[in-house]
Design a protein around this motif. Structure first.
Motif, short mmCIF file in Angstrom:
data_model
loop_
_atom_site.label_atom_id
_atom_site.label_comp_id
_atom_site.label_asym_id
_atom_site.label_seq_id
_atom_site.Cartn_x
_atom_site.Cartn_y
_atom_site.Cartn_z
N GLY A 84 96.26 12.18 100.33
CA GLY A 84 95.35 11.60 99.35
C GLY A 84 95.86 11.03 98.12
O GLY A 84 97.32 10.84 97.94
N MET A 85 95.35 11.07 96.97
CA MET A 85 95.81 10.52 95.62
C MET A 85 96.41 11.75 94.86
O MET A 85 95.84 12.87 94.81
N GLN A 86 97.77 11.64 94.59
CA GLN A 86 98.55 12.57 93.73
C GLN A 86 99.30 11.80 92.53
O GLN A 86 99.35 10.61 92.65
N SER A 87 99.48 12.40 91.75
CA SER A 87 100.23 11.88 90.57
C SER A 87 101.81 12.01 91.17
O SER A 87 101.88 12.66 91.93
N ILE A 88 102.53 11.04 90.59
CA ILE A 88 103.85 10.94 91.11
C ILE A 88 104.63 12.20 90.87
O ILE A 88 105.41 12.86 91.59
N TYR A 126 98.17 2.72 89.18
CA TYR A 126 97.86 3.18 87.92
C TYR A 126 96.41 4.00 87.64
O TYR A 126 95.55 3.34 88.31
N PRO A 127 96.42 5.09 86.89
CA PRO A 127 97.61 5.70 86.08
C PRO A 127 98.32 6.69 87.21
O PRO A 127 97.85 7.74 87.65
N ALA A 128 99.67 6.51 87.07
CA ALA A 128 100.45 6.97 87.92
C ALA A 128 100.23 7.81 89.10
O ALA A 128 100.32 9.01 89.26
N THR A 150 88.17 6.14 83.35
CA THR A 150 87.51 5.27 84.31
C THR A 150 88.16 4.20 84.98
O THR A 150 87.46 3.56 85.84
N VAL A 151 89.27 3.89 85.02
CA VAL A 151 90.10 3.01 85.44
C VAL A 151 91.28 3.47 86.28
O VAL A 151 92.09 4.03 85.69
N SER A 152 91.07 2.69 87.61
CA SER A 152 92.63 2.93 88.28
C SER A 152 92.73 1.65 89.10
O SER A 152 91.74 1.15 89.27
N TYR A 153 93.83 1.44 89.49
CA TYR A 153 94.10 -0.03 90.31
C TYR A 153 95.31 0.28 90.93
O TYR A 153 96.32 1.01 90.42
N VAL A 172 112.26 12.20 81.42
CA VAL A 172 111.57 11.24 82.13
C VAL A 172 110.26 11.60 82.37
O VAL A 172 109.71 12.68 82.61
N THR A 173 109.24 10.39 82.08
CA THR A 173 107.84 10.66 82.21
C THR A 173 107.42 9.61 83.27
O THR A 173 107.66 8.49 83.21
N LEU A 174 106.75 10.28 84.27
CA LEU A 174 106.60 9.23 85.38
C LEU A 174 105.08 8.72 85.35
O LEU A 174 104.09 8.83 85.84
N ASP A 175 105.27 7.80 84.43
CA ASP A 175 103.91 7.02 83.93
C ASP A 175 103.76 5.84 84.62
O ASP A 175 102.43 5.60 84.97
#
Length: 359
Positions: A295-299, A285-287, A268-271, A314-317
């Motif tokens: 638009g919004m993509q994960s890394i 975050y989150p990543a 429920t949280v992104s920033y 490597v974890t792109l967190d």
């Protein structure tokens, strides 16, 4: 994607051109060492300053500031002790684009933290001299080093305000009579725009005018976390639900606050953590990485969709910093609760949604 450290670590800064990164190495999980990476070569800076705490790197990648009792500046292999306002020590917090100016805080003779500006081997006290119950902390600096922004808090009244210093001229952004807590989260590269939070809302300040950025949804609160080089784009987060405290990352431009979307991990949280100097790209975050095109993509998705490969170790967190045009992102991660190497992800600007060079 490139692993920048062999040990667990976190990259915390990247140069404007994306060719240099710096941050911390978690050697045997204690203590932290600072590192600088360039062209495949990682230098552990702990041999120069013992038990140091990394703070930041200049945008040209040539200078790094760390803290170890006093603030120190590393540049070209040479380390300078910045000294102190009083006799207790100092903490460097930010550095100009070319590394010639460092700002931070240092206790005065009565133990109150005072903001300082260091250049040409001289530390100048910029603190509040007439209110012993106040202290200045967490200073930010413009690219050319001429503007310093600091948070000032009165421990008796519980009221905070923001001070902007420019070439010796001091401006209290919200006035001495402010009854609502205010703080700054950053200053634009050109030094003209200050962003942060006043009361329950994110704000921007420019030329004496305060603009409140608004909120998303019914949460009623917002925070600014970063600003583009010219101050035209501001990012942060806003509560969208007052009951559950859910919040989303936002990007603000020309009076419009844009919701960057629900968190990609189902939480429920992104920033927003940072915005590119040109304002086109946001990381958080989150990543995630956000641009108007994608638009919004994960890394990880950003890299893979461009034909890149994420190394198995490597974890792109946790993205922490982004270069000038948004083509390079650095950060750190945990994998099954364990820290993994610091990382750099890069996709060419012209091919960020398809083919291109990867690191």
């Amino acid at each position: 994607v490139t692993a920048l450290t062999s040990d667990a670590g976190t990259a915390l800064s990247v140069s404007a051109d994306g060719k240099v990164a710096a941050g911390t190495i978690n050697v045997a999980y204690n203590p932290l060492h600072s590192f600088r990476w360039e062209a495949g070569n990682t230098v552990d800076l702990s041999s120069l300053v013992y038990n140091e705490n990394f703070q930041s790197m200049s945008q040209d990648g040539g200078a790094i500031i760390v803290n170890a009792g006093n603030g120190y500046r590393w540049k070209g292999g040479a380390v300078i002790d910045l000294g102190a306002v009083g006799t207790v020590g100092s903490s460097a917090t930010a550095i100009s684009a070319d590394g010639s100016v460092v700002v931070g805080k240092s206790p005065d003779s009565v133990g109150m933290d005072k903001a300082f500006r260091w250049t040409n081997n001289l530390m100048v006290d910029l603190g509040i001299a007439d209110t012993v119950a106040s202290y200045s902390g967490g200073p930010y600096v413009s690219n050319d080093g001429s503007v310093v922004v600091m948070n000032v808090f009165d421990s008796i009244s519980g009221v905070g305000t923001v001070i902007r210093w420019e070439n010796g001229v001091v401006t209290n952004l919200f006035g001495s009579g402010t009854a609502t807590y205010a703080y700054a989260a950053g200053v634009s590269g050109d030094g003209a725009t200050v962003v942060g939070r006043f009361g329950n809302q994110a704000y921007s300040w420019k030329a004496g005018v305060v603009t409140y950025l608004g909120v998303l949804g019914a949460g009623g609160e917002s925070d600014a976390t970063a600003v583009s080089a010219d101050g035209s784009v501001i990012v942060g987060y806003s509560y969208i639900d007052a009951i559950t405290s859910a919040r989303h990352a936002f990007r603000w431009e020309n009076g419009v606050m844009t919701d960057l979307g629900a968190p990609l991990d189902g939480s429920t949280v992104s920033y927003a953590v940072a915005v590119s100097a040109d304002g086109t790209t946001v990381i958080g975050y989150p990543a995630f990485r956000w641009s108007q095109a994608s638009g919004m993509q994960s890394i990880a998705d950003w890299v893979v969709k461009a034909g890149g490969v994420v190394p198995s170790n490597v974890t792109l967190d946790y993205p922490t910093a982004i270069n000038q045009d948004g083509t390079v992102v650095v950060g750190g991660a945990k994998d099954n609760g364990l820290y993994t190497p610091a990382w750099m992800a890069q996709v060419d600007a012209a091919t960020s949604t398809g083919r291109g060079r990867k690191r």
